[in-house]
Each structure stands twice: as structure tokens, then as C-alpha cells.
Design an enzyme around this catalytic site. Structure first.
Site, PDB file in Angstrom:
ATOM      1  N   LYS A 107      53.431  30.094 -33.069  1.00  0.00           N
ATOM      2  CA  LYS A 107      52.895  30.042 -34.447  1.00  0.00           C
ATOM      3  C   LYS A 107      52.580  31.435 -34.996  1.00  0.00           C
ATOM      4  O   LYS A 107      51.898  32.239 -34.337  1.00  0.00           O
ATOM      5  CB  LYS A 107      51.633  29.166 -34.454  1.00  0.00           C
TER       6      LYS A 107
ATOM      7  N   GLU B 233      51.117  19.223 -33.280  1.00  0.00           N
ATOM      8  CA  GLU B 233      50.605  20.523 -32.814  1.00  0.00           C
ATOM      9  C   GLU B 233      49.558  20.254 -31.722  1.00  0.00           C
ATOM     10  O   GLU B 233      48.788  19.287 -31.834  1.00  0.00           O
ATOM     11  CB  GLU B 233      49.936  21.217 -34.022  1.00  0.00           C
TER      12      GLU B 233
ATOM     13  N   CYS C 177      52.136  23.691 -38.522  1.00  0.00           N
ATOM     14  CA  CYS C 177      50.981  23.449 -39.389  1.00  0.00           C
ATOM     15  C   CYS C 177      50.830  24.429 -40.555  1.00  0.00           C
ATOM     16  O   CYS C 177      51.511  24.309 -41.550  1.00  0.00           O
ATOM     17  CB  CYS C 177      49.703  23.388 -38.554  1.00  0.00           C
TER      18      CYS C 177
HETATM   19  N1  CDV Z   1      46.062  23.794 -37.663  1.00  0.00           N
HETATM   20  C1  CDV Z   1      46.185  24.379 -38.857  1.00  0.00           C
HETATM   21  O1  CDV Z   1      46.951  25.315 -39.031  1.00  0.00           O
HETATM   22  N2  CDV Z   1      45.381  23.897 -39.836  1.00  0.00           N
HETATM   23  C2  CDV Z   1      45.330  24.463 -41.150  1.00  0.00           C
HETATM   24  C3  CDV Z   1      43.962  24.241 -41.754  1.00  0.00           C
HETATM   25  C4  CDV Z   1      42.941  25.071 -41.141  1.00  0.00           C
HETATM   26  C5  CDV Z   1      43.970  24.539 -43.254  1.00  0.00           C
HETATM   27  C6  CDV Z   1      46.383  23.865 -42.066  1.00  0.00           C
HETATM   28  O2  CDV Z   1      47.051  24.647 -42.762  1.00  0.00           O
HETATM   29  O3  CDV Z   1      46.496  22.654 -42.159  1.00  0.00           O
END
Ligand code: CDV
Length: 319
Positions: free
Chosen positions: A125, A48, A170
């Protein structure tokens, strides 16, 4: 069932500091891509926001300073080398970056590029974590809700390179709906980049839980939807702020087939048998045969948790 081998690589990155240039980040990605191709990969998955530091950790007032983290064109002058290398080596890739559209919209985006160097898919996202307000008391910020809009193109799957590839980013991995929507489009591989700080700024969480929840959600997403998951971290101490590693390739059985050892640039590779998912799709997770969507309506009718159906009365009390 005849095996269908697909060379799948995940390229973890170590830190990209605020002072590092795009050119330096791209050179690292090109080197990882070359290694992936050498090892026989058809696709390499990058993290990401791979081109810059994870800037949502900083409160940024100046529009110019913020814009400097975004790409207005893809490929652009500094990222073109990635596309040219992919076409020359006949390898596809997915890449996460901050997208600034012509209309001024900002998304946390990941693209899918095929082995001729052509963009075939784009994901913006959807589950943006963090906050939009300044939290000066926190050890660092997580301003994805301030710097990005919620993705407007849904969760999609692309038929390319003799397989079906879905993408998410993510925090999306923590939501079972993400993988189910991709599974319902018959994805065979789901790729994602992630940047997960090892400190939870909202409440104290034992550090081991960050890795546990990361792997738990990816392994269950893979198994419950009979697909391969390929997840690439940006890891280590970025300007002093630590992010977990744990880049993985997971099979449709939910088992981890390869995992990174370091918090640096590191390539992991699996010759993934795409046919492994078929057994699960035809049996335990034969969606057409076993799903009961008439009992899942609440998933789309409610966003937050509410009262039990029927007011929570016991069966005997229900008229
Ligand atoms: N970049 C992200 O989406 N990070 C989130 C953190 C903030 C919990 C994740 O779900 O890993």
C-alpha cells in the site's frame, strides 16, 4: 465485439475481532472461496488485512503484541489452506495482510494468487492514511503511518488468467493517480480490499458521505480507465468499532453490477464481460489518441497544491 466472460467474485467479511484466531479467519475465507468457485468465479477478491482485526485502530507499545498481527511468510502454516483450496478448485484470489519482511520492514500488502495457487503479484500500500502519533482524545486511532512503511513496489499490473489485473488497497482508491497508472498499463480488472471506519476521527462528517465517497471514487476510477473494479470490505462492528460495507463489482461504464447487502461474510458475483472495456479504450478513453501529458506535468512536479501558473494573473494581464 465478442464477449469475454470472466467470473469475478468479491468476498466481503464481517468483523474479525481482536480475540479471533487466524485459523478462524482462514476457515471463513476458505468457505467464501468455495462458494465463489461454485458460482463459477475465476477470481475471488478478499479484504484488506483480512486475517486479523483492523489493528491500526489500537495504540500498541509492545513489539511482540504488534508482531502478532503480521505474517512473516506467505503462505505460512495457517494460510496454506487458502492456497491449496485455490489450486484444487482452480480459482485465483487476492488477499490483504500485514507483511513483516526478513529485513524487518512492515507493509500493508495484498497478493495476487493465480488458479494454480501460485503468487503472481504483490502490492504494498502506497497511500497510507491516518497518523503516527498517539491521539488519546480520538474515539480510536488510525495508525497506518506508524505501523507501515510506504509501499516500495509501485502500482503494477499482472498478465494472468487470460486477463490483466492491477491492485491497490483502500485509501488508494481516493486518488485518481492510482487508477490512471493502472489504466496506463492496460489493466482490465483492478482489485482492492478496504476497511473504512464509518466515523471520521479528524472532523465530523455526516455518516452517509463515507459510503458516497467510497462509491464515487470507485465508479469514477472504473469509468475513466475503462476497467472493472472489484472491491471487498471488512465490515460491521469489529470490537465495537464500526466499518462500512458496500463491497462492489463495477463495470467499465462506471455502473455498479453487484453490491453487498449485509455487513457480514457475503459473496457477490458477476460474470464480467472484459470486452466491455474495449469500447471505452478505443473511443472516449483512447489514451494514446486523446491524452495530453505535456499539460499534466504538474502532477509529478508538485505534491501539494501551490500557486496558480503565471502567478494567477488574468490572461489580459499576462505579458
Ligand atoms: N484503511 C484505510 O485506508 N481507510 C481509509 C480511512 C481511514 C479514510 C479509507 O480511505 O477508507
Amino acid at each position: 465485439m465478442a464477449a469475454r466472460g470472466f467470473g469475478l467474485a468479491v468476498a466481503q467479511m464481517g468483523p474479525v475481532h481482536r480475540a479471533d484466531t487466524r485459523a478462524a479467519a482462514v476457515a471463513r475465507l476458505v468457505a467464501l472461496m468455495q462458494e465463489a468457485a461454485q458460482r463459477g468465479a475465476r477470481l475471488v477478491v478478499f479484504p484488506e488485512l483480512a486475517l486479523t482485526t483492523f489493528f491500526p485502530r489500537y495504540w500498541i507499545d509492545s513489539a511482540d503484541e504488534l508482531d502478532a498481527f503480521f505474517e512473516r511468510a506467505m503462505p505460512g502454516p495457517q494460510t496454506r489452506a487458502l492456497f491449496e483450496t485455490a489450486a484444487r478448485l482452480r480459482i485465483g484470489f487476492t488477499l490483504g495482510y500485514a507483511e513483516l519482511t526478513e529485513r524487518g520492514e512492515r507493509f500493508n500488502t495484498q497478493i495476487l494468487v493465480d488458479d494454480s495457487g501460485r503468487i503472481v503479484g504483490r502490492y504494498r500500500k502506497i497511500h497510507l492514511p491516518g497518523h503516527a502519533d498517539h491521539k488519546p482524545a480520538a474515539p480510536f486511532q488510525h495508525l497506518e503511518k506508524r505501523y507501515f512503511q510506504v509501499g516500495d513496489e509501485g502500482f503494477r499490473v499482472w498478465q494472468t488468467m487470460q486477463t490483466r489485473i492491477g491492485m491497490c488497497i483502500c485509501n488508494d482508491r481516493r486518488w485518481p493517480e492510482t487508477f490512471r497508472v493502472l489504466g496506463l498499463q492496460s489493466a482490465e480488472i483492478v482489485t482492492l480490499g478496504f476497511s473504512t471506519p464509518s466515523v471520521n476521527i479528524h472532523w465530523h462528517e455526516p455518516p452517509h458521505l463515507r459510503m458516497f465517497h467510497h462509491l464515487l471514487t470507485l465508479q469514477s476510477g472504473a469509468y475513466q480507465n475503462a476497467l472493472w473494479v472489484a472491491a471487498a470490505a471488512k465490515a460491521g462492528f469489529e470490537d465495537g468499532f464500526h466499518m462500512i460495507g458496500g463491497s462492489v463489482i463495477i463495470s467499465p461504464s462506471g455502473e455498479i453490477m453487484a453490491q453487498s447487502q449485509s455487513e457480514d461474510d457475503e459473496l457477490i458475483f458477476v460474470n464480467a464481460d472484459l470486452a466491455l472495456g474495449d469500447r471505452f479504450r478505443q473511443n472516449v478513453f483512447n489514451f494514446a489518441k486523446h491524452r495530453r501529458p505535456e499539460h499534466y506535468r504538474m502532477i509529478i512536479e508538485r505534491t501539494g497544491a501551490g500557486e496558480p501558473l503565471g502567478g494567477g494573473q488574468n490572461a489580459q494581464e499576462t505579458p
